[in-house]
Design an enzyme around this catalytic site. Structure first.
Site, PDB file in Angstrom:
ATOM      1  N   ASP A 104       0.792  -1.384   0.129  1.00  0.00           N
ATOM      2  CA  ASP A 104       0.310  -0.204  -0.217  1.00  0.00           C
ATOM      3  C   ASP A 104       0.547   1.535   0.083  1.00  0.00           C
ATOM      4  O   ASP A 104       1.582   1.943   0.918  1.00  0.00           O
ATOM      5  CB  ASP A 104      -0.788  -0.224   1.541  1.00  0.00           C
ATOM      6  CG  ASP A 104      -2.627   1.061   1.177  1.00  0.00           C
ATOM      7  OD1 ASP A 104      -1.814   2.272   0.648  1.00  0.00           O
ATOM      8  OD2 ASP A 104      -3.111   0.555   1.866  1.00  0.00           O
ATOM      9  N   GLU A 265      -6.502   3.852  -5.383  1.00  0.00           N
ATOM     10  CA  GLU A 265      -7.922   3.862  -4.793  1.00  0.00           C
ATOM     11  C   GLU A 265      -8.442   5.632  -5.045  1.00  0.00           C
ATOM     12  O   GLU A 265      -7.874   6.518  -4.932  1.00  0.00           O
ATOM     13  CB  GLU A 265      -7.436   4.102  -3.098  1.00  0.00           C
ATOM     14  CG  GLU A 265      -8.695   4.642  -2.281  1.00  0.00           C
ATOM     15  CD  GLU A 265      -8.656   5.585  -1.021  1.00  0.00           C
ATOM     16  OE1 GLU A 265      -9.387   5.388  -0.195  1.00  0.00           O
ATOM     17  OE2 GLU A 265      -7.394   5.198  -1.099  1.00  0.00           O
ATOM     18  N   ASP A 325     -11.600   1.410   5.387  1.00  0.00           N
ATOM     19  CA  ASP A 325     -12.038   3.007   5.937  1.00  0.00           C
ATOM     20  C   ASP A 325     -13.662   2.907   6.341  1.00  0.00           C
ATOM     21  O   ASP A 325     -14.644   3.661   6.562  1.00  0.00           O
ATOM     22  CB  ASP A 325     -11.490   3.177   4.966  1.00  0.00           C
ATOM     23  CG  ASP A 325     -10.373   4.128   4.875  1.00  0.00           C
ATOM     24  OD1 ASP A 325      -9.967   4.325   5.597  1.00  0.00           O
ATOM     25  OD2 ASP A 325     -10.317   3.799   3.564  1.00  0.00           O
TER      26      ASP A 325
HETATM   27  O1  TEU Z   1      -8.515   7.056   2.414  1.00  0.00           O
HETATM   28  C1  TEU Z   1      -9.034   8.049   1.901  1.00  0.00           C
HETATM   29  C2  TEU Z   1     -10.375   8.189   1.887  1.00  0.00           C
HETATM   30  O2  TEU Z   1     -10.174   9.441   1.965  1.00  0.00           O
HETATM   31  C3  TEU Z   1     -11.674   8.135   2.837  1.00  0.00           C
HETATM   32  O3  TEU Z   1     -11.785   6.356   2.623  1.00  0.00           O
HETATM   33  C4  TEU Z   1     -11.393   8.781   3.906  1.00  0.00           C
HETATM   34  O4  TEU Z   1     -10.931   7.519   4.695  1.00  0.00           O
HETATM   35  C5  TEU Z   1     -13.052   8.394   4.251  1.00  0.00           C
HETATM   36  O5  TEU Z   1     -13.611   9.153   3.937  1.00  0.00           O
HETATM   37  C6  TEU Z   1     -12.488   8.944   6.257  1.00  0.00           C
HETATM   38  O6  TEU Z   1     -13.183   9.528   6.660  1.00  0.00           O
HETATM   39  C7  TEU Z   1      -7.626   6.559   2.519  1.00  0.00           C
HETATM   40  C8  TEU Z   1      -6.984   5.796   3.311  1.00  0.00           C
HETATM   41  O7  TEU Z   1      -7.769   4.267   2.769  1.00  0.00           O
HETATM   42  C9  TEU Z   1      -7.367   5.954   4.536  1.00  0.00           C
HETATM   43  O8  TEU Z   1      -7.456   4.772   5.613  1.00  0.00           O
HETATM   44  C10 TEU Z   1      -6.380   6.820   4.855  1.00  0.00           C
HETATM   45  O9  TEU Z   1      -6.449   7.639   6.191  1.00  0.00           O
HETATM   46  C11 TEU Z   1      -6.429   8.589   4.101  1.00  0.00           C
HETATM   47  O10 TEU Z   1      -6.012   8.239   2.264  1.00  0.00           O
HETATM   48  C12 TEU Z   1      -4.960   8.698   4.262  1.00  0.00           C
HETATM   49  O11 TEU Z   1      -3.743   8.268   4.018  1.00  0.00           O
END
Ligand code: TEU
Length: 537
Positions: A104, A265, A325
């Site tokens: 990741d 993502e 998430d």
């Molecule tokens: O997530 C991106 C993201 O904007 C969302 O999934 C967010 O975590 C959700 O809206 C919660 O408010 C990625 C990663 O998957 C996440 O775990 C990280 O926190 C984020 O990026 C920052 O790196």
């Protein structure tokens, strides 16, 4: 046999390393823990789950403000998770079992403690200043524009010492890299090479469509929404045209190593996911539509068809029901029929055209964890409780058995175990042929035996009922019929058009084989919550 690359035919399993298996009793999962469970994931026999690849959420050195999504060294292992030697062992042991490794990479931002940022913030004249997004204050010292942080508040942080703001799309401890700076970009490309040289097979790219921001830093227009971030249309802080060049460069690096993959993502909708994974850009991009959808066959079919149409044969679909998430889908869809629905959802995910991504724990129908306010760890959860609980609930430790510590740890788990772990755990389901786990296992191994499920066309069969989803998967040499009854009453389904002529052989059902009703020309009978896969002879 299909000639498609592994990342199109395989099943990927996401591991959130903190919560998977703890080998040293500190309450946090680690790499040796993952190694100890590889046979569970795939030992080459249908006794194991049979997944083809694992995606590991970040285990790089990190101060942990966003639980590893704030990286302070892209080319190391955080001592919490182990050592580089453990990592090399993991790669070797996984490969020995035919399991590929996906890392990741969080390249939109670093930790504020990354040495790059330490240099960058040291002085305006520092050569790495431009590696991040620094900006003079607006009028009266205000932030340069109206951009908001995804996690709440303004996305700009004032640095009193060097008298400029820096941009952070997430926490202030996560400053955004400036992808326009050629040296920063080169350093990032070297990160890909570093891990490819160590033998990894692919990458999951965190918020991959936010790498570039508008060069003029224009204000986002307003939108209707609740949280600050949602009250804007994000036309200037993501999805910039420069992305395409960056994706081509990444793809070039990947392809120079053979059949390597990347899955993006994407923040936003499936249209962007389709766009960025077409035309030789990113190999895959997650379609997150399912994660926000109600339990309705029409809703699923609608988004499948829309995605297929958006991809227009130029990209490969990629589906997900849960991740680290979002609320676990067993709980999202479940209610009274949680296990039955978890099986129907699994049958759908694993028989669609596209690469399925599983999130650890979903294979046992794991529920969303219950987190008391005092136990909340996730920053947005702390900020927005009780309106938003944060993401801890889907990150609780995997229950391996019913013993104290759930077989996850001999210590104090970093998040509470699910209250039902004595009932819902791997050991309890392993030898039960009717368990959710057994059903996942059968599905995944059936996918391997039936190339049509990996590569065949997706052809929906219109039914005169809103309670089921029925489709064919079809190649020149094989035809499969998938019929999913989403609800708790038996169904006599009538098709609008006849099925292809032939007799049908049952390959899998959620229910006992004896009661299965083969499809007839114009219909099929399904038991309550039945998911069946038939193959045409
Ligand atoms: O997530 C991106 C993201 O904007 C969302 O999934 C967010 O975590 C959700 O809206 C919660 O408010 C990625 C990663 O998957 C996440 O775990 C990280 O926190 C984020 O990026 C920052 O790196």
């Amino acid at each position: 046999m299909s000639t498609k690359p592994w990342w199109q035919t395989g099943v990927v399993y996401q591991i959130y390393p903190r919560s998977f298996a703890d080998s040293d009793g500190d309450g946090t999962g680690d790499l040796r823990g993952v190694i100890s469970r590889l046979d569970y994931l795939n030992d080459g026999t249908p006794r194991s789950l049979g997944v083809d690849a694992i995606w590991l959420s970040p285990f790089f050195p990190s101060p942990g403000f966003d639980f590893g999504y704030d990286v302070s060294d892209y080319c190391g292992i955080d001592p919490l998770f182990g050592t580089m030697k453990d990592f090399d062992t993991l790669v070797a042991e996984a490969h020995r079992r035919g399991i590929r490794i996906i890392l990741d990479l969080v390249l939109n931002h670093t930790s504020h403690l990354h040495p790059w940022f330490a240099e960058s913030r040291s002085a305006q004249e520092n050569p790495k200043r431009d590696w991040y997004i620094w900006q003079d204050p607006g009028r009266f010292g205000a932030a340069p524009n109206n951009w908001q942080s995804v996690f709440g508040g303004k996305a700009w942080k004032w640095d009193a010492r060097t008298r400029q703001y820096y941009f952070h799309m997430f926490l202030e401890q996560q400053p955004d890299l400036n992808w326009r700076n050629p040296n920063a970009r080169k350093a990032v490309m070297d990160v890909f090479r570093f891990w490819l040289d160590r033998g990894v097979d692919g990458f999951r790219l965190d918020v991959v469509n936010a790498y570039f921001k508008d060069s003029m830093l224009r204000n986002n227009p307003p939108a209707l929404g609740i949280r600050g971030y949602e009250r804007q249309r994000h036309i200037y802080d993501k999805d910039q045209p420069e992305l395409l060049g960056a994706y081509r460069e990444i793809r070039g690096v990947l392809d120079s190593y053979g059949e390597r993959m990347a899955v993006g993502e994407i923040m936003g909708g499936m249209a962007e996911a389709a766009r960025y994974s077409s035309d030789g850009l990113l190999p895959l991009a997650f379609n997150f539509e399912f994660t926000g959808q109600r339990w309705s066959p029409q809703a699923f079919l609608k988004s499948i068809m829309a995605f297929e149409q958006a991809l227009a044969g130029k990209g490969w679909p990629c589906y997900v029901l849960s991740n680290h998430d979002i609320v676990r889908h067993a709980s999202r869809y479940g209610g009274r029929w949680l296990e039955a629905r978890a099986k129907v959802a699994a049958a759908m995910l694993l028989t669609l055209r596209g690469t399925p991504f599983l999130y650890h724990g979903e294979e046992i129908g794991m529920r969303e964890g219950k987190i008391a306010r005092a136990d909340i760890q996730d920053p947005p959860g702390k900020r927005y409780w009780p309106f938003y609980m944060g993401r801890d609930g889907c990150r609780t430790p995997i229950p391996w058995n019913a013993f104290p510590g759930a077989g996850f740890t001999t210590g104090d788990p970093w998040l509470p175990l699910n209250p039902d772990f004595r009932k819902v755990n791997v050991a309890a389901q392993r030898d039960d042929p009717d368990s959710v786990l057994s059903f996942y296992r059968k599905l995944i191994w059936l996918r391997k035996k039936m190339p049509v499920l990996q590569a065949g066309d997706f052809i929906p069969i219109p039914v005169k009922s809103g309670r089921a989803l029925v489709y064919l998967r079809e190649t020149k040499s094989q035809v499969a019929l998938v019929a999913l009854n989403f609800f708790e009453s038996a169904l006599d389904l009538a098709f609008r058009e006849p099925l292809p002529a032939g007799s049908w052989r049952l390959r899998l059902s959620t229910h006992p084989v004896e009661g299965a009703q083969p499809p007839l020309g114009y219909g099929i009978r399904l038991r309550p919550h039945e998911a069946v896969i038939w193959e045409k002879r």
